[in-house]
Design an enzyme around this catalytic site. Structure first.
Site, PDB file in Angstrom:
ATOM      1  N   HIS A   1       0.483  -1.209   0.095  1.00 26.58           N
ATOM      2  CA  HIS A   1      -0.186  -0.019   0.508  1.00 26.58           C
ATOM      3  C   HIS A   1       1.336   1.473   0.359  1.00 26.58           C
ATOM      4  O   HIS A   1       2.001   1.248   0.190  1.00 26.58           O
ATOM      5  CB  HIS A   1      -1.013   0.303   1.294  1.00 26.58           C
ATOM      6  CG  HIS A   1      -0.500   0.526   2.766  1.00 26.58           C
ATOM      7  ND1 HIS A   1       0.051  -1.139   3.460  1.00 26.58           N
ATOM      8  CD2 HIS A   1       0.254   1.193   2.994  1.00 26.58           C
ATOM      9  CE1 HIS A   1       0.704  -0.896   4.559  1.00 26.58           C
ATOM     10  NE2 HIS A   1       0.854   0.175   3.847  1.00 26.58           N
TER      11      HIS A   1
HETATM   12  P1  TYD Z   1      -2.105  -4.097   7.378  1.00 22.01           P
HETATM   13  O1  TYD Z   1      -2.430  -2.541   6.847  1.00 22.01           O
HETATM   14  O2  TYD Z   1      -2.533  -5.325   6.882  1.00 22.01           O
HETATM   15  O3  TYD Z   1      -1.160  -4.069   8.023  1.00 22.01           O
HETATM   16  P2  TYD Z   1       0.527  -4.172   6.927  1.00 22.01           P
HETATM   17  O4  TYD Z   1       0.424  -2.953   5.978  1.00 22.01           O
HETATM   18  O5  TYD Z   1       1.598  -4.614   7.390  1.00 22.01           O
HETATM   19  O6  TYD Z   1       0.597  -5.360   6.398  1.00 22.01           O
HETATM   20  O7  TYD Z   1      -2.919  -4.005   9.020  1.00 22.01           O
HETATM   21  C1  TYD Z   1      -3.581  -5.388  10.026  1.00 22.01           C
HETATM   22  C2  TYD Z   1      -4.413  -5.125  10.786  1.00 22.01           C
HETATM   23  O8  TYD Z   1      -4.259  -3.885  11.937  1.00 22.01           O
HETATM   24  C3  TYD Z   1      -5.330  -4.939   9.907  1.00 22.01           C
HETATM   25  O9  TYD Z   1      -7.138  -5.342  10.306  1.00 22.01           O
HETATM   26  C4  TYD Z   1      -5.216  -3.073  10.498  1.00 22.01           C
HETATM   27  C5  TYD Z   1      -4.823  -3.238  11.957  1.00 22.01           C
HETATM   28  N1  TYD Z   1      -4.377  -1.603  11.510  1.00 22.01           N
HETATM   29  C6  TYD Z   1      -4.541  -0.851  12.948  1.00 22.01           C
HETATM   30  O10 TYD Z   1      -5.584  -1.215  13.754  1.00 22.01           O
HETATM   31  N2  TYD Z   1      -3.492   0.146  13.528  1.00 22.01           N
HETATM   32  C7  TYD Z   1      -2.881   0.626  13.235  1.00 22.01           C
HETATM   33  O11 TYD Z   1      -1.836   1.230  13.768  1.00 22.01           O
HETATM   34  C8  TYD Z   1      -1.982  -0.545  11.669  1.00 22.01           C
HETATM   35  C9  TYD Z   1      -1.022  -0.166  11.128  1.00 22.01           C
HETATM   36  C10 TYD Z   1      -2.847  -1.411  11.705  1.00 22.01           C
END
Ligand code: TYD
Length: 135
Positions: free
Chosen positions: A51
Site C-alpha cells: 500500500h
Molecule cells: P495491515 O494494514 O494489513 O498491515 P500491513 O500494512 O503491515 O500489511 O494491518 C493489519 C491489521 O491491523 C488491520 O486489521 C488494520 C490493523 N491496524 C490497526 O488497527 N492500527 C494500525 O496502526 C495498523 C498499522 C494496523
C-alpha cells in the site's frame, strides 16, 4: 507532500552496560509521534504492506532482526535492508511499500505522525500508479 525515503543513522548512547537509543519529536525525528506499532512473529515467506499512504510520515526501525523494505515512488524503486536498531527508514508521502524477508526474530517498530486512518491508504496498485503520475 513530496514522496521520499531516507535512511537515518540514530545516535547510540552506549556504555559498558550496553546501548540505548532515544527518538524525540523534532530532534532526531522530523515529525511529532502520534502512533507507534510493531510487527513481529512474521511467518516465513510472508510479505506485508502493499500500500501507499497519501500523507502519512513513518519511521521504520528493525529493533531486532532484519527485513527488506521495497519502496516505489516517482521514477524511483529503492530496496532497503533494515538490520540494525541504530538505523531508521523515513518514509514520507506517496510511497508504495512492501516489506519482505522478515527474519524470524524481526521486530519492526514503526513511528507515525498520525493515528490509524484507513482513508489515508491507497491499497490498489493501479490507483497508486495513477496518483504517482505513471498510470
Ligand atoms: P495491515 O494494514 O494489513 O498491515 P500491513 O500494512 O503491515 O500489511 O494491518 C493489519 C491489521 O491491523 C488491520 O486489521 C488494520 C490493523 N491496524 C490497526 O488497527 N492500527 C494500525 O496502526 C495498523 C498499522 C494496523
Amino acid at each position: 507532500m513530496t514522496a521520499n525515503t531516507t535512511l537515518i543513522p540514530l545516535q547510540i548512547h552506549g556504555d559498558n552496560r550496553g546501548s540505548l537509543i532515544a527518538m524525540e519529536n523534532g530532534i532526531n525525528l522530523p515529525f511529532d509521534i502520534k502512533r507507534v506499532y510493531y510487527i513481529y512473529g512474521t511467518k516465513e515467506g510472508v510479505s506485508r504492506g502493499f500500500h501507499a499512504h497519501k500523507k502519512l510520515k513513518q519511521m521504520l526501525i528493525a529493533v531486532s532482526g532484519s527485513v527488506t523494505v521495497s519502496c516505489e515512488y516517482g521514477e524511483q524503486k529503492k530496496e532497503y535492508t533494515l538490520d540494525r536498531p541504530d538505523q531508521g527508514l523515513l518514509i514520507e508521502g506517496l510511497v508504495w511499500r512492501v516489506m519482505s524477508d522478515f527474519s524470524p526474530d524481526c521486530v519492526l517498530m514503526v513511528l507515525a505522525d498520525e493515528y490509524y486512518n484507513e482513508n489515508d491508504y491507497i491499497r490498489d496498485y493501479q490507483t497508486f500508479l495513477k496518483e504517482n503520475g505513471n498510470g
